[in-house]
Design an enzyme around this catalytic site. Sequence first.
Site, PDB file in Angstrom:
ATOM      1  N   ASP A  62       0.829  -1.210   0.000  1.00 14.08           N
ATOM      2  CA  ASP A  62       0.000   0.000   0.000  1.00 14.08           C
ATOM      3  C   ASP A  62       0.863   1.260   0.000  1.00 14.08           C
ATOM      4  OD1 ASP A  62      -2.369   1.403  -0.014  1.00 14.08           O
ATOM      5  OD2 ASP A  62      -2.607   1.364   2.165  1.00 14.08           O
ATOM      6  N   HIS A  70       2.450   3.474  -9.014  1.00 12.62           N
ATOM      7  CA  HIS A  70       2.153   2.061  -9.309  1.00 12.62           C
ATOM      8  C   HIS A  70       3.298   1.425 -10.105  1.00 12.62           C
ATOM      9  CE1 HIS A  70      -1.718   2.402  -7.545  1.00 12.62           C
ATOM     10  NE2 HIS A  70      -2.265   3.143  -8.483  1.00 12.62           N
ATOM     11  N   LEU A 101      10.495 -20.779  -4.633  1.00 10.96           N
ATOM     12  CA  LEU A 101       9.601 -19.868  -3.896  1.00 10.96           C
ATOM     13  C   LEU A 101       8.219 -19.966  -4.535  1.00 10.96           C
ATOM     14  CD1 LEU A 101       9.365 -17.337  -1.832  1.00 10.96           C
ATOM     15  CD2 LEU A 101       9.456 -15.958  -3.911  1.00 10.96           C
TER      16      LEU A 101
HETATM   17  C1  IPE Z   1      -5.485  -2.742  -0.247  1.00  8.99           C
HETATM   18  O1  IPE Z   1      -5.106  -1.428  -0.424  1.00  8.99           O
HETATM   19  C2  IPE Z   1      -5.418  -3.499  -1.513  1.00  8.99           C
HETATM   20  C3  IPE Z   1      -4.110  -3.565  -2.163  1.00  8.99           C
HETATM   21  C4  IPE Z   1      -2.963  -3.197  -1.704  1.00  8.99           C
HETATM   22  C5  IPE Z   1      -4.135  -4.145  -3.465  1.00  8.99           C
HETATM   23  P1  IPE Z   1      -6.152  -0.226  -0.504  1.00  8.99           P
HETATM   24  O2  IPE Z   1      -5.364   1.010  -0.555  1.00  8.99           O
HETATM   25  O3  IPE Z   1      -7.128  -0.448  -1.605  1.00  8.99           O
HETATM   26  O4  IPE Z   1      -6.911  -0.371   0.888  1.00  8.99           O
HETATM   27  P2  IPE Z   1      -7.925   0.623   1.621  1.00  8.99           P
HETATM   28  O5  IPE Z   1      -9.057   0.860   0.679  1.00  8.99           O
HETATM   29  O6  IPE Z   1      -7.190   1.888   1.920  1.00  8.99           O
HETATM   30  O7  IPE Z   1      -8.322  -0.087   2.865  1.00  8.99           O
HETATM   31  C1  IPE Z   2      -1.591   0.217  -3.386  1.00  7.37           C
HETATM   32  O1  IPE Z   2      -1.335   1.566  -3.407  1.00  7.37           O
HETATM   33  C2  IPE Z   2      -1.790  -0.361  -4.755  1.00  7.37           C
HETATM   34  C3  IPE Z   2      -3.184  -0.746  -5.054  1.00  7.37           C
HETATM   35  C4  IPE Z   2      -4.181  -0.738  -4.219  1.00  7.37           C
HETATM   36  C5  IPE Z   2      -3.437  -1.204  -6.394  1.00  7.37           C
HETATM   37  P1  IPE Z   2      -2.518   2.609  -3.389  1.00  7.37           P
HETATM   38  O2  IPE Z   2      -2.913   2.901  -4.784  1.00  7.37           O
HETATM   39  O3  IPE Z   2      -3.612   2.165  -2.511  1.00  7.37           O
HETATM   40  O4  IPE Z   2      -1.799   3.874  -2.780  1.00  7.37           O
HETATM   41  P2  IPE Z   2      -2.428   4.907  -1.738  1.00  7.37           P
HETATM   42  O5  IPE Z   2      -2.900   4.117  -0.556  1.00  7.37           O
HETATM   43  O6  IPE Z   2      -3.540   5.606  -2.429  1.00  7.37           O
HETATM   44  O7  IPE Z   2      -1.295   5.796  -1.404  1.00  7.37           O
HETATM   45 MG    MG Z   3      -4.067   2.473  -0.545  1.00  2.98          MG
END
Ligand code: IPE
Ligand code: IPE
Ligand code: MG
Length: 254
Positions: free
Chosen positions: A27, A44, A138
Site C-alpha cells: 500500500d 504504481h 519460492l
Molecule cells: C489494499 O489497499 C489493496 C491492495 C494493496 C491491493 P487499498 O489502498 O485499496 O486499501 P484501503 O481501501 O485503503 O483499505
Molecule cells: C496500493 O497503493 C496499490 C493498489 C491498491 C493497487 P494505493 O494505490 O492504494 O496507494 P495509496 O494508498 O492511495 O497511497
Molecule cells: Mg491504498
Amino acid sequence: MPLNSSIIFLTVPEENRVPRHIAIVMDGNGRWAQRQHRPRFWGHKRGVERVRSTVEGCIDLGVEALTLFAFSTENWKRPEEEVSFLMNLFISSLSREVKRLHKNGIRLRIIGETTQFPEKLQQSIVDAERLTENNSRLALNIAANYGGRWDITKATRHLCQQVAEGRLKPEEVTESLLQQQVSLGELPEPDLFIRTGGEQRVSNFLLWQMAYCEFYFTDLYWPEFDRTALEAAVASFGRRQRRFGHTGEQLVES
Ligand code: IPE
Ligand code: IPE
Ligand code: MG
C-alpha cells in the site's frame, strides 16, 4: 517432561526464525507519487520494481511462500482510468517478468476472481501458471481481484454443492475441509503479514488464512520498501513469542 511437536517448534531459537510464508499489502503507491507531485500511476509503476526486490529478498532469506495483494475486490471502485492503468500494468509486468521468474525457480499463482479480467490477461495468467508450476524455490502468489470474504464464500459454496449432491453430510463439514477449499490451502499459513503505507488494517486480505499470523505495519510507502525494510520486518517476527494459545511458561526454552 514430554515435549509435544508444537512445543518443539516453538523452542527454535527465536532470532533464527524466518517466516515460512509472508503476506504483504503493498500500500501507498499513490501517496508516494503525490508527495512528489507526480501522478498516482507513477507510483504504481515504481511499485512493480519493489515486487522484484522483495521476491529476491525472500529467496535469500529462505522464505518458502510470498503472497502479494495487488488488486482487491474493492479496488474496482477507483476511477476508471486508474483501474485500466492497473490492468495494463498487470498484463505488461506478467509478460515481462514470467521468464525471469521461471529461470529463478519461482512458481507463480494468481489468486482471486480472475474471470472478471480481460480475456488477454486471463490467458497470460494460465500460461504463466502452467510454465512455472513445477518450480519449488519460492511460491509466489499474486492476489488480484481478491477478497478474503470472496474466498471464504467460494469455499463454502463448493462444500454446499457437495452436500446438495449428497456427497457430504453437513456434520462432516470441518475446518480442515474448508481449509482445503480456500485459496493457498496447500501452503503453510502466512505467518508474517506486512502492510506498508501507514494504515493498520486488513482490507479484506487473507481473512481465513491469517488466523494466527503476526502483524507488522510500517509507515514506508510501498515504493520505499527496500531490502533493509524487509529484513527489519523479518527480524521483528523473529523476536516475537508465538504462543498459539499456550502460556509463556509452557514454551520450554531449548
Ligand atoms: C489494499 O489497499 C489493496 C491492495 C494493496 C491491493 P487499498 O489502498 O485499496 O486499501 P484501503 O481501501 O485503503 O483499505
Ligand atoms: C496500493 O497503493 C496499490 C493498489 C491498491 C493497487 P494505493 O494505490 O492504494 O496507494 P495509496 O494508498 O492511495 O497511497
Ligand atoms: Mg491504498
